[in-house]
Design a protein around this motif. Structure first.
Motif, PDB file in Angstrom:
ATOM      1  N   ARG A  98     -13.342 -10.083   5.114  1.00  0.00           N
ATOM      2  CA  ARG A  98     -11.907  -9.993   5.425  1.00  0.00           C
ATOM      3  C   ARG A  98     -11.054 -10.116   4.177  1.00  0.00           C
ATOM      4  N   THR A  99     -11.480 -10.938   3.228  1.00  0.00           N
ATOM      5  CA  THR A  99     -10.739 -11.056   1.971  1.00  0.00           C
ATOM      6  C   THR A  99     -10.805  -9.747   1.197  1.00  0.00           C
ATOM      7  N   ALA A 100     -11.972  -9.119   1.181  1.00  0.00           N
ATOM      8  CA  ALA A 100     -12.099  -7.821   0.507  1.00  0.00           C
ATOM      9  C   ALA A 100     -11.227  -6.769   1.196  1.00  0.00           C
ATOM     10  N   LEU A 101     -11.244  -6.751   2.524  1.00  0.00           N
ATOM     11  CA  LEU A 101     -10.384  -5.809   3.253  1.00  0.00           C
ATOM     12  C   LEU A 101      -8.914  -6.041   2.916  1.00  0.00           C
ATOM     13  N   ASN A 102      -8.511  -7.304   2.920  1.00  0.00           N
ATOM     14  CA  ASN A 102      -7.126  -7.631   2.594  1.00  0.00           C
ATOM     15  C   ASN A 102      -6.782  -7.227   1.160  1.00  0.00           C
ATOM     16  N   TYR A 103      -7.703  -7.478   0.236  1.00  0.00           N
ATOM     17  CA  TYR A 103      -7.467  -7.121  -1.160  1.00  0.00           C
ATOM     18  C   TYR A 103      -7.242  -5.620  -1.307  1.00  0.00           C
ATOM     19  N   PHE A 104      -8.136  -4.836  -0.756  1.00  0.00           N
ATOM     20  CA  PHE A 104      -8.008  -3.382  -0.899  1.00  0.00           C
ATOM     21  C   PHE A 104      -6.803  -2.851  -0.136  1.00  0.00           C
ATOM     22  N   LEU A 105      -6.505  -3.437   1.010  1.00  0.00           N
ATOM     23  CA  LEU A 105      -5.328  -3.043   1.773  1.00  0.00           C
ATOM     24  C   LEU A 105      -4.061  -3.375   0.998  1.00  0.00           C
ATOM     25  N   SER A 106      -3.996  -4.561   0.420  1.00  0.00           N
ATOM     26  CA  SER A 106      -2.830  -4.958  -0.377  1.00  0.00           C
ATOM     27  C   SER A 106      -2.677  -4.071  -1.606  1.00  0.00           C
ATOM     28  N   ARG A 107      -3.797  -3.746  -2.230  1.00  0.00           N
ATOM     29  CA  ARG A 107      -3.752  -2.874  -3.408  1.00  0.00           C
ATOM     30  C   ARG A 107      -3.231  -1.490  -3.038  1.00  0.00           C
ATOM     31  N   GLU A 108      -3.686  -0.975  -1.900  1.00  0.00           N
ATOM     32  CA  GLU A 108      -3.221   0.336  -1.457  1.00  0.00           C
ATOM     33  C   GLU A 108      -1.728   0.303  -1.121  1.00  0.00           C
ATOM     34  N   ILE A 109      -1.290  -0.767  -0.468  1.00  0.00           N
ATOM     35  CA  ILE A 109       0.125  -0.904  -0.139  1.00  0.00           C
ATOM     36  C   ILE A 109       0.957  -0.935  -1.432  1.00  0.00           C
ATOM     37  N   LYS A 110       0.495  -1.678  -2.412  1.00  0.00           N
ATOM     38  CA  LYS A 110       1.200  -1.766  -3.694  1.00  0.00           C
ATOM     39  C   LYS A 110       1.284  -0.395  -4.369  1.00  0.00           C
ATOM     40  N   GLN A 111       0.189   0.351  -4.353  1.00  0.00           N
ATOM     41  CA  GLN A 111       0.179   1.687  -4.958  1.00  0.00           C
ATOM     42  C   GLN A 111       1.117   2.632  -4.214  1.00  0.00           C
ATOM     43  N   GLU A 112       1.101   2.563  -2.891  1.00  0.00           N
ATOM     44  CA  GLU A 112       1.981   3.430  -2.100  1.00  0.00           C
ATOM     45  C   GLU A 112       3.447   3.093  -2.347  1.00  0.00           C
ATOM     46  N   ARG A 113       3.755   1.800  -2.460  1.00  0.00           N
ATOM     47  CA  ARG A 113       5.134   1.390  -2.767  1.00  0.00           C
ATOM     48  C   ARG A 113       5.576   1.941  -4.105  1.00  0.00           C
ATOM     49  N   ALA A 114       4.693   1.829  -5.098  1.00  0.00           N
ATOM     50  CA  ALA A 114       5.020   2.343  -6.428  1.00  0.00           C
ATOM     51  C   ALA A 114       5.249   3.853  -6.369  1.00  0.00           C
ATOM     52  N   GLU A 115       4.428   4.550  -5.596  1.00  0.00           N
ATOM     53  CA  GLU A 115       4.587   6.000  -5.446  1.00  0.00           C
ATOM     54  C   GLU A 115       5.915   6.333  -4.773  1.00  0.00           C
ATOM     55  N   LEU A 116       6.270   5.580  -3.737  1.00  0.00           N
ATOM     56  CA  LEU A 116       7.554   5.803  -3.072  1.00  0.00           C
ATOM     57  C   LEU A 116       8.723   5.537  -4.016  1.00  0.00           C
ATOM     58  N   ALA A 117       8.625   4.475  -4.785  1.00  0.00           N
ATOM     59  CA  ALA A 117       9.686   4.153  -5.742  1.00  0.00           C
ATOM     60  C   ALA A 117       9.815   5.257  -6.797  1.00  0.00           C
ATOM     61  N   ARG A 118       8.660   5.771  -7.241  1.00  0.00           N
ATOM     62  CA  ARG A 118       8.684   6.848  -8.231  1.00  0.00           C
ATOM     63  C   ARG A 118       9.328   8.100  -7.644  1.00  0.00           C
ATOM     64  N   ARG A 119       8.981   8.432  -6.405  1.00  0.00           N
ATOM     65  CA  ARG A 119       9.564   9.608  -5.742  1.00  0.00           C
ATOM     66  C   ARG A 119      11.065   9.432  -5.554  1.00  0.00           C
ATOM     67  N   ASP A 120      11.482   8.232  -5.178  1.00  0.00           N
ATOM     68  CA  ASP A 120      12.915   7.981  -5.008  1.00  0.00           C
ATOM     69  C   ASP A 120      13.649   8.120  -6.326  1.00  0.00           C
ATOM     70  N   ALA A 121      13.038   7.607  -7.395  1.00  0.00           N
ATOM     71  CA  ALA A 121      13.673   7.705  -8.715  1.00  0.00           C
ATOM     72  C   ALA A 121      13.736   9.169  -9.180  1.00  0.00           C
ATOM     73  N   ASP A 122      12.665   9.925  -8.935  1.00  0.00           N
ATOM     74  CA  ASP A 122      12.667  11.340  -9.304  1.00  0.00           C
ATOM     75  C   ASP A 122      13.678  12.118  -8.470  1.00  0.00           C
ATOM     76  N   GLY A 123      13.787  11.781  -7.206  1.00  0.00           N
ATOM     77  CA  GLY A 123      14.720  12.469  -6.317  1.00  0.00           C
ATOM     78  C   GLY A 123      16.164  12.178  -6.658  1.00  0.00           C
ATOM     79  N   SER A 124      16.469  10.975  -7.125  1.00  0.00           N
ATOM     80  CA  SER A 124      17.844  10.628  -7.459  1.00  0.00           C
ATOM     81  C   SER A 124      18.275  11.209  -8.792  1.00  0.00           C
ATOM     82  N   LEU A 125      17.281  11.563  -9.620  1.00  0.00           N
ATOM     83  CA  LEU A 125      17.618  12.161 -10.914  1.00  0.00           C
ATOM     84  C   LEU A 125      17.970  13.641 -10.765  1.00  0.00           C
ATOM     85  N   GLY A 126      17.405  14.273  -9.747  1.00  0.00           N
ATOM     86  CA  GLY A 126      17.567  15.707  -9.604  1.00  0.00           C
ATOM     87  C   GLY A 126      18.776  16.037  -8.872  1.00  0.00           C
TER      88      GLY A 126
END
Length: 126
Positions: A98-126
């Motif tokens: 369960r700790t491994a599942l949580n770790y990988f799930l948290s890591r994926e959530i963090k990566q997805e958040r970063a991707e969303l933030a990057r897309r928002d920043a790219d979208g606001s520049l254009g």
């Protein structure tokens, strides 16, 4: 007085608590799945773009992570009273999984958040 709060009573009380915590974890996961499914249907009908599903996955991931924490808590409670060596080993294995599942799930959530933030920043520049 010893009979009232003896080992059998304590075992029954902890068993009840374990069931309550397990139910809470299951409810959290179920509610998360229902919410995510509703958001998925709305996004599929409105936009039909794969980018619109990322926030839905993030939300579901948060519910899953919280539900897994409840399930781990119930496993810890289960072994709180006079655990055998086998129960301790099972808890260790379950906790590791369960700790491994949580770790990988948290890591994926963090990566997805970063991707969303990057897309928002790219979208606001254009």
């Amino acid at each position: 007085m010893d009979n009232l709060f003896g080992e059998a009573w304590l075992a029954s009380a902890v068993d009840l608590l374990v069931r309550i915590v397990e139910i809470a974890g299951a409810i959290v996961i179920f509610v998360g799945a229902i919410v995510a499914f509703g958001r998925f249907v709305v996004a599929a009908v409105r936009t039909r773009r794969t980018e619109s599903f990322v926030p839905i996955r993030l939300g579901l991931g948060r519910f899953l992570a919280l539900g897994l924490e409840f399930q781990l808590a119930s496993d810890i409670l289960r072994t709180a009273i006079a655990p055998t060596l086998r129960e301790i080993g099972e808890l260790a294995a379950i906790a590791a999984i369960r700790t491994a599942l949580n770790y990988f799930l948290s890591r994926e959530i963090k990566q997805e958040r970063a991707e969303l933030a990057r897309r928002d920043a790219d979208g606001s520049l254009g």
